[in-house]
Design a protein around this motif. Structure first.
Motif, short mmCIF file in Angstrom:
data_model
loop_
_atom_site.label_atom_id
_atom_site.label_comp_id
_atom_site.label_asym_id
_atom_site.label_seq_id
_atom_site.Cartn_x
_atom_site.Cartn_y
_atom_site.Cartn_z
N GLY A 1 0.77 -0.83 0.08
CA GLY A 1 0.22 -0.34 0.08
C GLY A 1 0.71 1.15 -0.57
N LYS A 2 2.10 1.09 0.08
CA LYS A 2 2.51 2.26 0.05
C LYS A 2 3.49 2.63 -1.13
N ASN A 3 3.37 4.01 -2.28
CA ASN A 3 4.11 3.78 -3.03
C ASN A 3 4.14 5.12 -3.60
N ASP A 4 5.13 5.55 -2.11
CA ASP A 4 5.16 7.87 -1.98
C ASP A 4 6.89 7.66 -2.24
N ASN A 5 7.54 7.09 -1.46
CA ASN A 5 8.83 7.10 -1.20
C ASN A 5 10.43 6.28 -1.66
N HIS A 6 11.47 6.77 -1.98
CA HIS A 6 12.33 6.45 -2.66
C HIS A 6 12.68 5.15 -1.83
N SER A 7 12.29 4.45 -0.78
CA SER A 7 11.93 2.97 -0.74
C SER A 7 11.07 2.74 -1.08
N ASN A 8 10.13 3.31 -2.11
CA ASN A 8 9.01 1.75 -2.06
C ASN A 8 9.44 1.70 -3.53
N LYS A 9 8.78 0.43 -4.59
CA LYS A 9 8.57 0.07 -5.82
C LYS A 9 8.15 1.36 -6.98
N ALA A 10 7.48 1.90 -6.09
CA ALA A 10 6.99 3.06 -7.01
C ALA A 10 8.01 3.60 -7.69
N TYR A 11 9.07 4.24 -6.33
CA TYR A 11 9.93 5.20 -7.20
C TYR A 11 11.85 4.69 -6.93
N GLN A 12 11.18 2.84 -7.21
CA GLN A 12 12.79 1.77 -7.09
C GLN A 12 14.20 3.35 -8.32
N TYR A 13 13.72 3.09 -9.57
CA TYR A 13 14.23 3.95 -10.08
C TYR A 13 15.44 4.96 -9.87
N GLU A 14 14.41 6.13 -9.69
CA GLU A 14 15.15 7.08 -9.03
C GLU A 14 15.93 6.74 -7.58
N GLY A 15 15.09 5.74 -7.03
CA GLY A 15 15.58 5.64 -5.17
C GLY A 15 17.40 4.72 -5.87
N ASP A 16 17.36 4.15 -6.91
CA ASP A 16 18.53 3.60 -6.96
C ASP A 16 19.41 3.87 -7.75
N ILE A 17 19.33 5.15 -8.14
CA ILE A 17 20.52 6.52 -8.51
C ILE A 17 20.71 6.85 -7.61
N ILE A 18 19.94 7.28 -6.03
CA ILE A 18 20.49 7.95 -5.70
C ILE A 18 21.34 6.74 -4.57
N ARG A 19 20.53 5.75 -4.27
CA ARG A 19 21.53 4.93 -3.35
C ARG A 19 22.73 4.62 -3.98
N GLU A 20 22.93 4.84 -5.55
CA GLU A 20 24.39 4.31 -6.28
C GLU A 20 25.57 6.11 -6.22
N PHE A 21 24.97 6.68 -5.95
CA PHE A 21 25.31 7.48 -5.92
C PHE A 21 26.44 7.65 -4.64
N VAL A 22 25.50 7.55 -3.60
CA VAL A 22 25.38 7.89 -2.10
C VAL A 22 26.58 7.41 -1.73
N ASN A 23 26.63 5.62 -2.20
CA ASN A 23 26.97 4.65 -1.57
C ASN A 23 28.80 4.71 -1.84
N ARG A 24 28.62 5.81 -3.45
CA ARG A 24 30.14 5.86 -3.62
C ARG A 24 31.31 7.21 -2.62
N HIS A 25 30.33 7.28 -1.60
CA HIS A 25 30.99 8.40 -1.04
C HIS A 25 31.08 8.29 0.07
N ASP A 26 32.08 9.06 1.12
CA ASP A 26 32.50 8.11 2.30
C ASP A 26 31.98 9.62 3.50
N ASN A 27 31.43 9.79 4.97
CA ASN A 27 31.15 10.19 5.81
C ASN A 27 29.56 10.65 4.98
N ILE A 28 29.02 9.78 4.70
CA ILE A 28 27.42 10.77 4.20
C ILE A 28 26.63 9.96 4.88
#
Ligand code: FE2
Length: 490
Positions: free
Chosen positions: A376-403
């Motif tokens: 029932g949740k389709n509203d944020n980056h951790s939901n399936k409904a926004y996985q595409y942009e969520g993955d881009i952000i998570r991948e970017f953040v993961n390339r940095h330290d101390n974030i």
């Protein structure tokens, strides 16, 4: 002096006439909502205030008429303002007779400000009218400020030029230190409050608790009020404003916000309704009007509603906008679906890449890692409904330290960490115990380092030991007691 006799109003719907609380007519208008600040950086800040008819909210007011589930649903699809308001206000009463009302009024305001340690450097601005079309509010953008300086605000009110009676209030805010300065900094992250679920008559207990923490600043991640919850369901602009007038007239809230540097973000319930997105409506109010009321009227304004602010050598924060640019939640996921949008995302990645701050803290209204409820949740980056942009952000953040990422929205406190990655997320949880829920305490997932389905808030400290900076996250209960701690060295 004209005085209206105070009549204690214990009225119910059948009472013939209800008088507003005592008014000293010589001293109107009042600052019943105090003074708010927003968007502070090293040399500027936005200041907001509102003039009110009474000094305090209507504590003797009458609760709104309750609606059945079916009524709520059918009214949410109507747009006739008079039907929508009559449905919740007894026919013999006015909006200002209702529980917690703090009606606005016309008048003029004069703002003065000066550094606390240098009162001679005082600036006094021209008297200015409040804007009746914007709920009797007035805003100023102060520029040319000094970094790392506590400023005192003094505001005076009068009905008209030459009027005898005047009122005054004081407030304060702190500007951030420059990017070269190693300094201990302490801030709090909060989310999800409303008038009905406050845990003290005077407001939420987290406010006096956070006052004791002696914070440099606060980030409110949104759901500051809930338009789509009872007493009343805010199906019209007038009812939406009523809810803001009421929550910010609560003494705990008024005192805290008048004296603390704050960054206000918004989420779904204070934009329009649960999981709101472009094109949706709530009663007589469109999504676009909901955004305008928040961004341009009820909170300190900024041309853009996302910003990054440096708080000294060791800390940079990013405040993300999660409603204004989002796609429709119902669109199919893919490269064209987003919450941040292309422009904000590019700005985010560019400013993170060019930052030399020791610790970087991204603050988003809603989760980027989660976990969130799968159903029932389709509203944020951790939901399936926004996985595409969520993955881009998570991948970017993961390339940095101390974030590190912080968020609100979810009504439970958690720390999530994806094993063998740089992904950390800290959720503040809701502002009172009665507001907590939505997750089962026994449902501990592999990414959970901490899980607590109770109210409270999150504090984040940059501390220096032997000149070495450390970042410490502390989850706290509603009275400020630490319930979990995570510390990171650079
Ligand atoms: Fe919420």
């Amino acid at each position: 002096m004209k005085r209206r006799k105070f009549i204690k109003n214990t009225a119910v719907a059948s009472t013939a006439m209800v008088l507003p609380p005592f008014i000293d007519t010589e001293r109107v208008p009042y600052f019943g909502n105090g003074v708010h600040n927003g968007w502070a950086d090293q040399d500027s800040v936005a200041i907001w205030t509102r003039l009110t008819k009474n000094p305090e909210l209507n504590a003797q007011g009458v609760p709104f008429i309750e609606l059945t589930k079916e009524q709520q649903k059918s009214f949410a699809d109507l747009s006739d303002v008079s039907i929508l308001e009559k449905s919740q206000i007894p026919s013999n009463l006015r909006l200002e007779d209702m529980e917690g009302a703090c009606p606005g009024t016309t008048g003029q305001v004069q703002l003065s400000y000066y550094p606390e340690n240098d009162p001679a450097d005082r600036h006094t601005l021209e008297w200015a009218d409040v804007d009746a079309s914007k709920n009797y509010t007035r805003q100023w953008k102060l520029t040319g400020l000094l970094p790392d300086t506590r400023y005192i605000l003094e505001l005076k009110s009068r009905k008209t030029k030459g009027a005898k009676g005047q009122n005054s209030i004081r407030g304060a805010f702190l500007t951030p230190p420059e990017a070269t300065r190693p300094k201990d900094v302490s801030f709090a992250v909060v989310s999800c409050h409303d008038f009905n679920r406050r845990d003290h008559e005077d407001g939420h207990r987290i406010y006096p608790a956070m006052k004791r923490d002696n914070l440099d600043f606060l980030v409110h991640t949104g759901d500051i009020e809930y338009y789509d919850k009872r007493n009343p369901y805010a199906f019209t602009e007038r009812l939406m404003r009523f809810k803001w007038d009421r929550i910010f007239a609560l003494p705990y809230q008024r005192d805290f916000y008048s004296n603390t540097t704050c960054y206000f973000m918004k989420d779904d319930h204070d934009t329009l309704k649960d999981d709101a997105y472009p094109g949706t409506r709530y009663g007589a109010v469109s999504f676009d009007r909901g955004i305008e009321i928040f961004d341009k009227e009820q909170f300190p304004s900024n041309p853009k509603t996302y910003k990054t602010v440096r708080w000294g050598k060791d800390l940079q924060i990013w405040l993300l906008e999660g409603r204004n640019y989002r796609s429709k939640n119902t669109d199919p996921d893919g490269p064209d679906k987003h919450i941040l949008g292309k422009e904000q995302r590019e700005w985010l990645f560019k400013t993170i890449d060019s930052s030399d701050a020791t610790f970087k803290v991204l603050i988003s209204a809603s989760p980027i890692i989660g976990p969130d409820r799968p159903k029932g949740k389709n509203d944020n980056h951790s939901n399936k409904a926004y996985q595409y942009e969520g993955d881009i952000i998570r991948e970017f953040v993961n390339r940095h330290d101390n974030i590190y990422m912080c968020n609100g929205d979810r009504h439970w406190q958690y720390v999530s960490h994806i094993k063998d990655s740089n992904l950390w997320e800290f959720c503040s949880g809701a502002g009172s115990d009665s507001h907590a829920g939505g997750w089962n305490q026994d449902n501990v997932r592999p990414e959970h380092r901490f899980l607590r389905v109770k109210g409270g808030y999150l504090t984040v400290d940059v501390m220096h030991t032997d000149s070495k900076p450390q970042l410490v996250f502390k989850h706290r209960d509603v009275d400020g007691k630490v319930v979990h701690e995570e510390a990171f060295a650079s």
